[in-house]
Design a protein around this motif. Structure first.
Motif, PDB file in Angstrom:
ATOM      1  N   PHE A  14       1.685   9.377  -5.959  1.00 10.36           N
ATOM      2  CA  PHE A  14       2.198  10.687  -5.365  1.00 10.36           C
ATOM      3  C   PHE A  14       2.904  11.371  -6.550  1.00 10.36           C
ATOM      4  O   PHE A  14       3.151  12.499  -6.787  1.00 10.36           O
ATOM      5  CB  PHE A  14       2.797  10.496  -3.956  1.00 10.36           C
ATOM      6  CG  PHE A  14       3.325  11.577  -3.557  1.00 10.36           C
ATOM      7  CD1 PHE A  14       2.692  12.633  -2.963  1.00 10.36           C
ATOM      8  CD2 PHE A  14       4.871  12.011  -3.611  1.00 10.36           C
ATOM      9  CE1 PHE A  14       3.072  13.961  -2.280  1.00 10.36           C
ATOM     10  CE2 PHE A  14       5.316  13.153  -2.862  1.00 10.36           C
ATOM     11  CZ  PHE A  14       4.470  13.997  -2.299  1.00 10.36           C
ATOM     12  N   ALA A  22       0.760  -1.430   0.103  1.00 11.78           N
ATOM     13  CA  ALA A  22      -0.113   0.030   0.011  1.00 11.78           C
ATOM     14  C   ALA A  22       0.696   1.143   0.117  1.00 11.78           C
ATOM     15  O   ALA A  22       0.763   2.164  -0.672  1.00 11.78           O
ATOM     16  CB  ALA A  22      -0.932  -0.114   1.209  1.00 11.78           C
ATOM     17  N   ASP A  23       2.011   1.230   0.943  1.00 11.83           N
ATOM     18  CA  ASP A  23       2.893   2.381   0.817  1.00 11.83           C
ATOM     19  C   ASP A  23       3.345   2.406  -0.568  1.00 11.83           C
ATOM     20  O   ASP A  23       3.703   3.755  -0.963  1.00 11.83           O
ATOM     21  CB  ASP A  23       4.113   2.163   1.801  1.00 11.83           C
ATOM     22  CG  ASP A  23       3.420   2.643   3.288  1.00 11.83           C
ATOM     23  OD1 ASP A  23       2.276   3.280   3.309  1.00 11.83           O
ATOM     24  OD2 ASP A  23       4.569   2.855   4.191  1.00 11.83           O
ATOM     25  N   ARG A  81       0.980   3.954  -2.790  1.00 10.94           N
ATOM     26  CA  ARG A  81       0.646   5.646  -2.399  1.00 10.94           C
ATOM     27  C   ARG A  81       1.863   6.550  -2.980  1.00 10.94           C
ATOM     28  O   ARG A  81       1.737   7.449  -3.508  1.00 10.94           O
ATOM     29  CB  ARG A  81       0.628   5.800  -1.109  1.00 10.94           C
ATOM     30  CG  ARG A  81      -0.564   5.583  -0.441  1.00 10.94           C
ATOM     31  CD  ARG A  81      -0.967   5.963   0.855  1.00 10.94           C
ATOM     32  NE  ARG A  81      -0.295   5.120   1.708  1.00 10.94           N
ATOM     33  CZ  ARG A  81      -1.194   3.885   2.321  1.00 10.94           C
ATOM     34  NH1 ARG A  81      -2.099   3.763   2.192  1.00 10.94           N
ATOM     35  NH2 ARG A  81      -0.479   3.037   3.234  1.00 10.94           N
ATOM     36  N   SER A  82       3.139   5.965  -2.684  1.00 11.80           N
ATOM     37  CA  SER A  82       4.286   6.675  -3.232  1.00 11.80           C
ATOM     38  C   SER A  82       4.344   6.902  -4.807  1.00 11.80           C
ATOM     39  O   SER A  82       4.541   8.049  -5.282  1.00 11.80           O
ATOM     40  CB  SER A  82       5.756   5.922  -2.819  1.00 11.80           C
ATOM     41  OG  SER A  82       6.550   6.514  -3.528  1.00 11.80           O
TER      42      SER A  82
END
Ligand code: NI
Length: 134
Positions: A43, A35-36, A39-40
């Protein structure tokens, strides 16, 4: 927040390396780590040229390199309104570590970072996108 599950196929060795890394980094499970990463990725990908951002340039150079310090300083003074903070650390007798926080439109920050990092004598350099300001 609505949660969904999905399956991912990948190389066994890649997954082994990933699991080792996220264990060291302290992730409780793969879902949080993936998930990180998602998101990165989002972004960074959604960034438009005129999106206001704060970027951090990290670079290492040898201050003995002819005209290098002068060239870097000249670039920074030309763009002084975008540079909000700088830190310079003398790593040893030769090498300097410099960190610059740059605020502005994404394309301006990228252009300035490229100029700094590509200056002759800069050994390593990287621009990190720290924040979006939109
Ligand atoms: Ni120095």
């Amino acid at each position: 927040m609505k949660i969904t599950r999905f399956g991912v196929s990948c190389d066994v060795d890649l997954l082994t390396q990933f699991d080792s890394l996220i264990h060291v980094e302290g992730y409780a499970n793969r879902s949080e780590a993936v998930a990180d990463l998602m998101r990165s990725h989002i972004f960074h990908q959604k960034l438009e040229g005129d999106t206001p951002i704060v970027g951090v340039v990290v670079m290492v150079y040898d201050h003995h390199q002819r005209e290098l310090s002068e060239n870097l300083l000249q670039l920074q003074h030309q763009q002084h309104t975008k540079i909000i903070a700088t830190t310079h650390i003398h790593l040893d007798r030769h090498e300097c570590l410099e960190v610059l926080m740059i605020q502005g439109a994404a394309r301006e920050v990228q252009t300035l970072a490229d100029k700094l990092i590509s200056t002759r004598g800069v050994k390593r350099g990287q621009l990190v996108l720290a924040a979006r300001r939109d």
